[in-house]
Design an enzyme around this catalytic site. Structure first.
Site, PDB file in Angstrom:
ATOM      1  CB  CYS A  83      -0.943   0.001   1.205  1.00 27.77           C
ATOM      2  SG  CYS A  83      -2.089  -1.392   1.217  1.00 27.77           S
ATOM      3  N   GLY A 116     -14.209  -6.204  -3.665  1.00 24.32           N
ATOM      4  CA  GLY A 116     -14.151  -6.954  -2.408  1.00 24.32           C
ATOM      5  C   GLY A 116     -12.823  -6.827  -1.706  1.00 24.32           C
ATOM      6  NE  ARG A 201     -21.043  -5.842   5.876  1.00 26.60           N
ATOM      7  CZ  ARG A 201     -19.842  -6.217   5.451  1.00 26.60           C
ATOM      8  NH1 ARG A 201     -19.177  -7.153   6.127  1.00 26.60           N
ATOM      9  NH2 ARG A 201     -19.302  -5.678   4.373  1.00 26.60           N
ATOM     10  CB  CYS A 212     -13.089  -0.454   6.239  1.00 22.94           C
ATOM     11  SG  CYS A 212     -13.383  -1.272   7.820  1.00 22.94           S
TER      12      CYS A 212
END
Length: 395
Positions: A83, A116, A201, A212
């Protein structure tokens, strides 16, 4: 640090949900790279080296990407550092300019991601994060996917050690979503209440979905130049100087400290920041605006402490005091950060540089931090590498 290095051109695409736009990585690179060249007011033929970062892609995708800008025969170096790939490309390009090897270099990053959670590409060999995950699983029961497990566990450790709360982490998500509402390059521009962030969630530990970073497609590009190049091209009015920069990889005690906070790179960040402050002759109180690696809200709070914005354990107090938003002591992630701007891995570090350059030029529109003179960038990749960079505007 010897020779001076300046950011003279920046450009980026809008960050998009994977598959939301009909484009491929050469299209992304052409868009971001063309914008950076136009911002610098130069032709690609003046670029002498290119450092091109991506995490998911075939070998020499860097060449294929920059060939959209021109085919001049210059060295093109492919970069992959998880990252922190984009800021690693920036670090290498800055080294080339600072050393005098070249007087103009391009750092470009892109990512075309799958939808995802992040997964492994190869299953027939040792995973680079296996050692980190093995060490962490001895502290917290293993869960999937790995990234939120690691940063969520670090959040749980901080809560147990220092009394930070789920609400404090969630407030970071609220802040960054609010900031992205003013960023036309951001993947998301929706604003949420604290209650909505907390009610989204649950992913792992204190982390909920709205705390996130998402998977994203996009590209960023930066043109770096030396002092003579800036003078020859009359770029002093827009140049932003890199006044300190450091890359640090995992330390031996990463695996012996028995700490989730250490395993997700807090000590790497602390070491890199210390070097940068020393190089630049500044401290945290001299910084006005910060773009840091909020892959998860927990990491933003941990990074406050690792960058020295507050003592270890006091990150939650910084949040509650409002010290990291507009009107506070610093404005952290005015772009919306990774949580809301998006996180195409190879482009993230260069998007951070772009945002800080606009801030120091005073051209960040509705996101502008009043009177911004000094900026700090933090980009981390687990497995691991941290790049911290300090900037100062010339005008």
């Amino acid at each position: 640090m010897s020779g001076k290095v300046f950011v003279v051109g920046v450009g980026m695409t809008k960050f998009e949900k994977p598959g939301a736009r009909d484009w491929d990585y050469p299209d992304m690179a052409r868009e971001a790279g063309t914008a950076a060249l136009a911002d610098a007011g130069i032709d690609y033929r003046e670029v002498q080296q290119a450092y091109v970062g991506y995490v998911y892609g075939e070998s020499t995708s860097g060449q294929r990407a920059v060939y959209e800008l021109g085919m001049t025969g210059i060295p093109v170096i492919n970069v992959n550092n998880n990252c922190s790939t984009g800021s690693t490309a920036l670090f290498l390009a800055a080294q080339a300019v600072r050393s005098g090897q070249v007087d103009c270099a391009l750092a470009l990053g892109f990512e075309k991601m799958q939808k995802g959670s992040l997964g492994s590409t190869y299953t027939d060999r040792e995973q680079p994060m296996a050692r980190h995950l093995m060490a962490l699983s001895g502290l917290y029961e293993f869960a999937m996917p790995p990234a939120p497990y690691m940063f969520g566990a670090a959040g749980l450790e901080h809560m147990a050690r220092y009394g930070s709360t789920a609400e404090q982490f969630a407030k970071i998500g609220v802040k960054n979503h609010q900031h992205s509402a003013n960023n036309p390059y951001a993947q998301f521009q929706d604003v949420y209440t604290l209650e909505e962030v907390l009610a989204s969630r649950q992913i792992y530990g204190p982390l909920t979905k709205l705390q996130c970073s998402p998977t994203s497609d996009g590209s960023g590009a930066v043109i770096l130049a030396g002092e003579d190049f800036v003078d020859r091209h009359g770029l002093a009015g827009q140049a932003v100087e890199i006044i300190g920069q450091s890359m640090v990889t995992d330390l031996e005690h990463t695996f012996t400290a028995q700490s989730a906070i250490t395993l997700v790179g807090a000590d790497m960040t602390r070491a890199a920041a210390t070097k940068v402050y020393d190089q630049a002759g500044i401290g945290p109180d001299d910084v006005d605006v910060i773009e840091l690696h909020d892959c998860f809200s927990t990491n933003e709070l941990l990074t406050y402490e690792a960058l020295g914005l507050c003592p270890e354990g006091d990150g939650g107090k910084l949040v509650d005091a409002g010290d990291t938003g507009y009107g506070g002591r610093w404005v952290v992630n005015p772009s919306g950060g990774l949580i809301s701007k998006g996180h195409p891995l190879g482009a993230t570090g260069l998007a951070q540089c772009s945002e800080l350059t606009w801030q120091l030029r005073g051209t960040a529109d509705n996101r502008q931090v009043a009177g911004a003179k000094v900026a700090l960038q933090h980009n981390i990749g687990l497995g691991g590498a941290v790049v911290v960079t300090a900037y100062r505007g010339l005008s």
